[in-house]
Design a protein around this motif. Structure first.
Motif, PDB file in Angstrom:
ATOM      1  N   ASP A 222       1.763  -9.101  -3.601  1.00 32.64           N
ATOM      2  CA  ASP A 222       1.398  -7.743  -3.988  1.00 32.64           C
ATOM      3  C   ASP A 222       0.379  -7.153  -3.010  1.00 32.64           C
ATOM      4  N   VAL A 223       0.600  -5.907  -2.657  1.00 29.68           N
ATOM      5  CA  VAL A 223      -0.281  -5.193  -1.731  1.00 29.68           C
ATOM      6  C   VAL A 223      -0.606  -3.828  -2.327  1.00 29.68           C
ATOM      7  N   ALA A 224      -1.879  -3.460  -2.312  1.00 26.16           N
ATOM      8  CA  ALA A 224      -2.307  -2.125  -2.738  1.00 26.16           C
ATOM      9  C   ALA A 224      -2.641  -1.297  -1.499  1.00 26.16           C
ATOM     10  N   ILE A 225      -2.146  -0.069  -1.477  1.00 22.51           N
ATOM     11  CA  ILE A 225      -2.495   0.866  -0.400  1.00 22.51           C
ATOM     12  C   ILE A 225      -3.167   2.068  -1.059  1.00 22.51           C
TER      13      ILE A 225
ATOM     14  N   MET B 298       7.469   9.773  -5.224  1.00 16.41           N
ATOM     15  CA  MET B 298       6.775   8.491  -5.309  1.00 16.41           C
ATOM     16  C   MET B 298       5.790   8.525  -6.469  1.00 16.41           C
ATOM     17  N   ASP B 299       5.758   7.444  -7.242  1.00 14.08           N
ATOM     18  CA  ASP B 299       4.806   7.360  -8.342  1.00 14.08           C
ATOM     19  C   ASP B 299       3.516   6.733  -7.862  1.00 14.08           C
ATOM     20  N   PHE B 300       2.419   7.329  -8.226  1.00 16.53           N
ATOM     21  CA  PHE B 300       1.109   6.810  -7.867  1.00 16.53           C
ATOM     22  C   PHE B 300       0.407   6.319  -9.117  1.00 16.53           C
ATOM     23  N   GLU B 301      -0.262   5.198  -8.997  1.00 18.15           N
ATOM     24  CA  GLU B 301      -1.103   4.737 -10.093  1.00 18.15           C
ATOM     25  C   GLU B 301      -2.455   5.402  -9.927  1.00 18.15           C
ATOM     26  N   ASP B 302      -2.776   6.306 -10.830  1.00 15.00           N
ATOM     27  CA  ASP B 302      -4.003   7.095 -10.727  1.00 15.00           C
ATOM     28  C   ASP B 302      -5.106   6.402 -11.513  1.00 15.00           C
TER      29      ASP B 302
ATOM     30  N   ILE C  12       7.369  -8.240  -0.039  1.00 19.76           N
ATOM     31  CA  ILE C  12       6.063  -7.627  -0.251  1.00 19.76           C
ATOM     32  C   ILE C  12       6.221  -6.497  -1.255  1.00 19.76           C
ATOM     33  N   ASN C  13       5.445  -6.542  -2.304  1.00 19.48           N
ATOM     34  CA  ASN C  13       5.454  -5.494  -3.321  1.00 19.48           C
ATOM     35  C   ASN C  13       4.277  -4.560  -3.066  1.00 19.48           C
ATOM     36  N   ALA C  14       4.539  -3.472  -2.345  1.00 12.15           N
ATOM     37  CA  ALA C  14       3.471  -2.544  -1.958  1.00 12.15           C
ATOM     38  C   ALA C  14       3.401  -1.391  -2.944  1.00 12.15           C
ATOM     39  N   LYS C  15       2.191  -1.067  -3.400  1.00  7.16           N
ATOM     40  CA  LYS C  15       1.985  -0.009  -4.379  1.00  7.16           C
ATOM     41  C   LYS C  15       0.932   0.970  -3.881  1.00  7.16           C
ATOM     42  N   ALA C  16       1.216   2.251  -3.984  1.00  7.15           N
ATOM     43  CA  ALA C  16       0.245   3.291  -3.647  1.00  7.15           C
ATOM     44  C   ALA C  16      -0.686   3.513  -4.826  1.00  7.15           C
ATOM     45  N   VAL C  17      -1.992   3.558  -4.550  1.00  9.80           N
ATOM     46  CA  VAL C  17      -2.994   3.703  -5.605  1.00  9.80           C
ATOM     47  C   VAL C  17      -3.907   4.883  -5.269  1.00  9.80           C
ATOM     48  N   ALA C  18      -3.995   5.853  -6.170  1.00 11.23           N
ATOM     49  CA  ALA C  18      -4.836   7.033  -5.950  1.00 11.23           C
ATOM     50  C   ALA C  18      -6.290   6.709  -6.253  1.00 11.23           C
ATOM     51  N   THR C  19      -7.197   7.247  -5.429  1.00  6.58           N
ATOM     52  CA  THR C  19      -8.639   7.110  -5.673  1.00  6.58           C
ATOM     53  C   THR C  19      -9.230   8.491  -5.907  1.00  6.58           C
ATOM     54  N   ASP C  20     -10.015   9.017  -4.957  1.00  8.77           N
ATOM     55  CA  ASP C  20     -10.681  10.298  -5.170  1.00  8.77           C
ATOM     56  C   ASP C  20     -11.132  10.861  -3.834  1.00  8.77           C
ATOM     57  N   ALA C  21     -11.160  12.179  -3.725  1.00  4.60           N
ATOM     58  CA  ALA C  21     -11.640  12.818  -2.502  1.00  4.60           C
ATOM     59  C   ALA C  21     -13.142  12.677  -2.330  1.00  4.60           C
ATOM     60  N   ASP C  22     -13.861  12.367  -3.404  1.00  3.05           N
ATOM     61  CA  ASP C  22     -15.311  12.211  -3.367  1.00  3.05           C
ATOM     62  C   ASP C  22     -15.641  10.819  -2.828  1.00  3.05           C
ATOM     63  N   LEU C  23     -16.247  10.779  -1.659  1.00  7.49           N
ATOM     64  CA  LEU C  23     -16.544   9.511  -0.983  1.00  7.49           C
ATOM     65  C   LEU C  23     -17.387   8.590  -1.857  1.00  7.49           C
TER      66      LEU C  23
END
Length: 374
Positions: free
Chosen positions: A200-203, A1-5, A231-242
């Motif tokens: 569009d949905v961001a997760i 799976m490709d993630f948008e970082d 539904i166009n669902a896309k996985a989006v990377a964030t960060d482990a730092d809260l």
């Protein structure tokens, strides 16, 4: 799976070989206090100390507690991937309360930034210290198998909690205590499909590939696809730092204002989604939801900025490992650890009130022992 970082830079790392081990006890921070410290930038560098130093490993026999016979003051080691994350405040209260029942103690160590190498160092340190048992978040499908087998070979029982490694295949640990992660993600995906008819949905996911949350996003995407909705669902990377998650989510929305939904598979991102919907006045326009019971998340649900969150009972993820490891030691292995599903409950505006009107150790909103709780 490709993630948008869309990360804003690499998180700070602990020095290798220095997992920051703590022994913890029955007092300590409540989750609200920890979140306030995160907000002013102080908590990310200090693990919440929830227990005072207790008897050393190998101490002489302790009282049995309850109806149990006298036994050594066994010390169990918990290895976490994000030791300072407020999600684990009730987990530590659960471990503390279980230790108080059976007259044992525990340590809380690992990594603050989901660094698997730091977790392995902490795990190996627990083996060297001859821990009576180890509970570990297995967030990588391969890295923990050899250390777990080494611990078992030395007679140290090991259970997984919160994360259980690969979805399929053999596992060395004796049992897993936590949510069925893929199934919960699938249920979340079904809920998303019921809330968002199309668009569009961001997760958002804090640590792509980490096996405490990756199975959830896999399940969610599978359920959305199975719904057949456009539904166009896309996985989006964030960060482990809260402290970084909110700004990343907010920036992503500003670049994608056509979103019909914003969701998340971890505690910090879920709260960040709700705060972004609130900041940009998107109530009723953008659906939102995710996981866990941070106080901010619960308030955002009550105010209508989030549609749901999922409760996985973090308290039990600390309580049950202690009890199961204790019984294994007390019975000389005759009472073996058992897989324990800590459940899935959708918290919505219809049932959020008890979470808001009670302050308990079970959700991490208070350190006080109180009965009745409401």
């Amino acid at each position: 799976m490709d993630f948008e970082d869309v990360r804003g830079g690499a998180p700070e790392e602990m020095e290798a070989g220095e997992p920051g081990e703590l022994e913890v006890s029955a007092q300590g921070f409540d989750r609200s206090s920890l979140l306030r410290r995160v907000a002013i930038g102080g908590a990310a560098l200090s693990v919440p100390t929830l227990l005072s130093v207790e008897n050393a490993l190998g101490a002489t026999a302790a009282g049995g507690g309850g109806n149990y016979p006298a036994h050594p003051n066994w010390k169990f080691a918990f290895i976490s991937h994000v030791t300072t994350n407020p999600f684990f405040v009730p987990t530590q209260y659960g471990a503390s309360d279980a230790c108080a029942l059976v007259k044992c103690s525990y340590t809380w160590t690992g990594s603050t930034t989901a660094d698997v190498g730091q977790m392995i160092n902490a795990f190996n340190a627990a083996i060297s210290a001859k821990a009576a048992g180890i509970a570990v978040c297995v967030v990588d499908k391969n890295a923990f198998e050899a250390p777990i087998k080494r611990a078992l070979g030395k007679g140290i029982p090991v259970v997984a909690y919160n994360a259980d490694g690969a979805v399929a295949g053999p596992k060395a640990r004796l049992a897993y205590i936590g949510q069925d992660l893929y199934a919960s993600g699938f249920a979340m995906g079904q809920r998303i499909a019921s809330l968002v008819p199309k668009g569009d949905v961001a997760i958002f996911i804090a640590t792509p590939g980490a096996l405490n949350i990756q199975p959830r996003i896999d399940g969610a995407l599978a359920a959305i696809k199975a719904s057949g909705k456009p539904i166009n669902a896309k996985a989006v990377a964030t960060d482990a730092d809260l402290s970084k998650e909110l700004s990343i989510i907010d920036s992503y929305y500003l670049g994608h204002k056509n979103l019909a939904g914003m969701f998340a598979v971890d505690a910090g991102d879920t709260q960040g989604v709700g705060q972004t919907i609130q900041t940009h006045n998107l109530k009723g326009k953008v659906k939102g939801g995710g996981y866990d019971l941070l106080p901010g998340t619960l308030k955002l649900i009550n105010q209508g900025f989030l549609d749901f969150t999922i409760d996985q009972q973090p308290y039990l993820q600390g309580f049950q490992p202690v009890i199961q490891l204790f019984l294994y030691r007390l019975s000389s292995g005759l009472v073996a650890p058992a897989n324990t599903n800590t459940g899935l409950l959708f918290v919505t505006k219809a049932n959020v009130k008890p979470y808001l009107t009670t302050k308990t150790r079970y959700e991490g909103s208070s350190k006080a022992q109180k009965y009745p709780v409401s």
